[in-house]
Design an enzyme around this catalytic site. Structure first.
Site, PDB file in Angstrom:
ATOM      1  N   PHE A 179      41.180  24.771  44.249  1.00  0.00           N
ATOM      2  CA  PHE A 179      41.291  25.836  45.244  1.00  0.00           C
ATOM      3  C   PHE A 179      42.603  25.763  46.020  1.00  0.00           C
ATOM      4  CE2 PHE A 179      36.740  24.526  45.011  1.00  0.00           C
ATOM      5  CZ  PHE A 179      36.325  25.548  44.179  1.00  0.00           C
TER       6      PHE A 179
ATOM      7  N   ILE B 152      40.344  24.303  35.863  1.00  0.00           N
ATOM      8  CA  ILE B 152      39.831  23.741  37.114  1.00  0.00           C
ATOM      9  C   ILE B 152      38.417  24.254  37.409  1.00  0.00           C
ATOM     10  CG2 ILE B 152      42.130  23.399  38.056  1.00  0.00           C
ATOM     11  CD1 ILE B 152      41.683  25.892  39.800  1.00  0.00           C
TER      12      ILE B 152
ATOM     13  N   LYS C 175      44.510  41.278  34.502  1.00  0.00           N
ATOM     14  CA  LYS C 175      45.094  40.968  35.805  1.00  0.00           C
ATOM     15  C   LYS C 175      44.308  39.845  36.474  1.00  0.00           C
ATOM     16  CE  LYS C 175      45.300  45.268  37.499  1.00  0.00           C
ATOM     17  NZ  LYS C 175      45.742  46.443  38.312  1.00  0.00           N
ATOM     18  N   GLY C 176      44.883  39.316  37.548  1.00  0.00           N
ATOM     19  CA  GLY C 176      44.285  38.188  38.251  1.00  0.00           C
ATOM     20  C   GLY C 176      42.931  38.513  38.847  1.00  0.00           C
TER      21      GLY C 176
ATOM     22  N   GLU D 105      40.987  34.972  42.653  1.00  0.00           N
ATOM     23  CA  GLU D 105      41.049  35.025  44.115  1.00  0.00           C
ATOM     24  C   GLU D 105      40.698  36.402  44.669  1.00  0.00           C
ATOM     25  OE1 GLU D 105      44.560  31.918  45.157  1.00  0.00           O
ATOM     26  OE2 GLU D 105      44.988  33.368  43.599  1.00  0.00           O
TER      27      GLU D 105
END
Length: 740
Positions: A252, A478, A697-698, A701
């Site tokens: 994070f 992660i 796309k991201g 978050e």
């Protein structure tokens, strides 16, 4: 035989090979291929490498917030059983002229203490317990200095930072004049506290020297850049450093860079001539790694009576150690989320003798949208408008700050479809109007936005003589599903089942990947794998004697011109290719971002002030979804982060020393299962040809961005109590709750 293909994103990629594949892997909710290893305990994390002749290190920390070290007494520690050494000369050792540095460091090593818990030494022993006990016997003599421990009373001392991931001050038009002339104005301040990433796995590193070469088994999000950082810290050449980070138990942002334990372990291992493992305790993780900065955010909005924004001003003050220029970019989504020709977005930095601040999941948006989306809710009430409608009428046609087109933008559709799925039309807009016994029930919403980024990334894909494929890159997983997603991309493009693909991650001896950060991991590393597979497809077509567009790869066979042959028959002893993706002109020529909308129902106990999040529905548009299951998991995790930010998470600094007083998971309250309802996540179909060849796309978050504000807005609707100081704990709610 190996070739290399590089693509710089200067022009869009309207036709993706993923749409021409026939394996049917992309987008499917496949289980994570590393899952069985993890549940069986066969995935080796950084603290679990059992090397021969291993010694154990434990960090020694300063117990004041600002001081000068005048001496370190190690005699009592060295007399304890099993203790091998106490390394205190952390700075001098790495700056010794023989190591290519200077000799300016003090003989005591760390001389200046800038925050409570700063690492000053490492004790090394035969066992962890011996090292830990001996560390308590190391006496650090200190000369106290006046410290900067007060934030609120020193806001006027904040300065414009020199660094950061975004421009600290931007403006267009004349916002002061426009605010003075606006018929409807909102002017309010929101505050957010320091936060900790609280990853499940603590920071840990095992350092091994072979001559002048160092190998570190550690927990890192971005091994390629961490290798550079570690080499610089040790005064070494990067090609003499190898990092292995195969599995990471959450990061994070806290593991984007190197932390104190790895440098200390490397120095101790070199001095002792044997491997040293250093695992930070949970308290040390909180004390000596990195925090999300607290923020003071003033937002001013101006609009006509019709709700159309003419002015947006978002001014933020965050904190960091004196001399550090990283700031929390809280206004980063305010740049482009809503219309308004007059805008000013500033970020100022206040030096503090608190723990170092840095990136934590959705740096900027996570804290900034807690304020912006609460401000939009408050402004909607001021205007007498529905908060969904206010956002829709201020959905701009192009980036209002840069004046460039959006690559894709489905904010309005996210709002509409999210509202329909939640049942927003049945909401009672009157605060405190709905009650069920002792429980006040409220509904709130917020928009979500997260800028999309592409990071340079390389990968190598090989096909062996047996027809199996191997993917190699030092990209990390992660907990996000990287192993699985890269296998899906490879399988789709090469016509292979996932079980025929080996994905090898987290080793800097392989091509440097993007790393896990900034929500760029899957798209960036996936694009480099895509390019390597594209080069392999060209080789296979040549071997098949057909044009590339005639070739079909499926289930381990190559098909073209009425022929179907095993893929293994075309590769000889094996084929290999490397792919490299780089950001290009499109990053500036198009505003790229992912969008969403959160809808939340809360129940607030009118007697105790207890808040329960009862229902949560979110809709997102983030380009092509590569794996629906891992994508949904990321969004749910982000929303849980948002619930924590709204209700419970707060690092408390002692005003006398800056010390983090709640430095463990017993007192730093993250949401647990009882705090989180079933979360419903919907994805809108989308492709973004301006982002990358995957057209994705991201996402990692996006879920946290705005989620906490939806909770805060629901609490206001339930109670009529408007709180602008996060987290919204019951002590802040109780004074305003109904008396009956």
């Amino acid at each position: 035989m190996s070739d290399s293909t590089t693509l710089k994103m200067d022009v869009p990629v309207p036709a993706s090979l993923l749409d021409a594949g026939t394996q049917g892997l992309i987008g499917r909710p496949l289980d994570r291929i590393d899952g069985p290893l993890k549940v069986a305990g066969r995935a080796t994390y950084s603290a679990e490498y059992a090397l021969p002749n291993l010694a154990y290190g434990f960090l020694v920390q300063a117990k004041v917030g600002r001081a000068r070290v005048t001496g370190i007494d190690t005699a009592a520690a060295l007399e304890m059983p099993g203790v091998l050494d106490v390394v205190i000369d952390l700075d001098t050792f790495i700056r010794n002229p023989q190591q290519g540095g200077s000799n300016k460091a003090p003989t005591q090593g760390v001389e200046e203490i800038h925050y409570f818990g700063q690492v000053v030494a490492i004790v090394v022993a035969e066992t962890f317990e011996q090292a830990r006990d001996a560390a308590a016997r190391v006496h650090v003599a200190l000369e106290d200095k006046p410290g900067l421990f007060e934030f609120d009373a020193r806001l006027e001392e904040a300065h414009k930072p020199k660094g950061g991931s975004t421009e600290p001050h931007v403006a267009t038009g004349d916002p002061d004049r426009a605010l003075a002339e606006a018929p409807v104005v909102l002017d309010a301040v929101w505050t957010t506290p320091s936060q900790n990433s609280a990853a499940m796995e603590p920071h840990a590193s095992t350092a091994v020297w072979e001559g002048d070469a160092l190998t570190v088994y550690g927990s890192y999000q971005m091994p390629a850049s961490d290798k550079q950082q570690l080499a610089q810290a040790l005064g070494m050449k990067p090609n003499k450093v190898r990092i292995i980070s195969a599995y990471v138990g959450g990061g994070f942002g806290s593991k984007l860079g190197i932390a104190p334990e790895v440098v200390a372990a490397a120095l101790a291992a070199r001095k002792l001539g044997r491997p040293v493992k250093t695992v930070m305790s949970r308290q040390q993780v909180f004390d000596a790694t990195v925090r999300r900065s607290n923020t003071h955010q003033r937002i001013r909005l101006g609009a006509g009576a019709d709700g159309r924004l003419t002015t947006v001003v978002h001014e933020t003050v965050s904190s960091n150690i004196e001399g550090e220029e990283y700031f929390e970019p809280a206004g980063v989504s305010t740049h482009f989320l809503y219309a308004g020709e007059n805008r000013r977005i500033t970020h100022d930095l206040l030096p503090m003798d608190w723990l170092l601040s840095g990136s934590m999941r959705a740096p900027g948006e996570a804290a900034g949208m807690l304020a912006l989306e609460a401000a939009m809710d408050e402004f909607a009430e001021k205007l007498g408008m529905d908060p969904v409608e206010l956002r829709k009428i201020n959905d701009p046609e192009q980036d209002p700050l840069k004046g460039v087109p959006f690559s894709t933008r489905q904010l309005t559709r996210c709002l509409d479809e999210g509202a329909a799925a939640f049942g927003w039309k049945d909401r009672n807009p009157t605060p405190g109007a709905r009650r069920e016994g002792e429980w006040l029930v409220g509904h709130g919403m917020a928009a979500s936005a997260r800028s999309n980024h592409l990071q340079e990334s390389q990968a190598r894909v090989s096909i062996g003589a047996d027809g199996r494929a191997t993917v190699e890159t030092d990209m990390t997983d992660i907990g996000t599903g990287t192993y699985t997603i890269l296998a899906q991309i490879t399988g789709e493009l090469l016509g292979l089942r996932p079980e025929w693909i080996d994905v090898r991650l987290g080793d800097t001896d392989t091509p440097p990947g993007a790393g896990s950060g900034g929500s760029w991991g899957a798209s960036s590393s996936g694009s480099s794998v895509y390019l390597a597979c594209e080069a392999l497809r060209a080789k296979i077509a040549t071997a098949m004697g057909c044009a590339e567009e005639e070739l079909t790869l499926k289930d381990g066979r190559a098909i073209a011109q009425n022929r179907s042959v095993p893929l293994s028959s075309l590769v000889g002893e094996g084929l290999s290719a490397e792919g490299t993706i780089k950001p290009g002109k499109l990053e500036e020529e198009r505003r790229q971002a992912s969008y969403g909308a959160h809808f939340c129902e809360v129940r607030v106990n009118a007697v105790t002030g207890e808040v329960r999040v009862n229902r949560f529905v979110s809709t997102f548009a983030a380009g092509r979804i590569l794996n629906e299951k891992t994508a949904r998991s990321q969004c749910i995790g982000g929303i849980v982060f948002g619930i924590g930010a709204a209700l419970t998470e707060e690092l408390v600094h002692d005003p006398r020393s800056g010390r983090v007083v709640n430095h463990d998971l017993a007192e730093y309250h993250v949401p647990v299962n009882a705090d989180v309802p079933h979360i419903e996540v919907h994805f809108l179909p989308e492709r973004d040809q301006f982002a990358n060849p995957l057209q994705s796309k991201g996402l990692g978050e996006l879920g946290i961005s705005g989620a906490g504000a939806a909770v805060a807005n629901a609490i206001y609707n339930a109670t009529g109590v408007r709180i602008r100081d996060y987290p919204l704990t019951l002590d802040k709610l109780l004074p305003g709750l109904p008396t009956v």
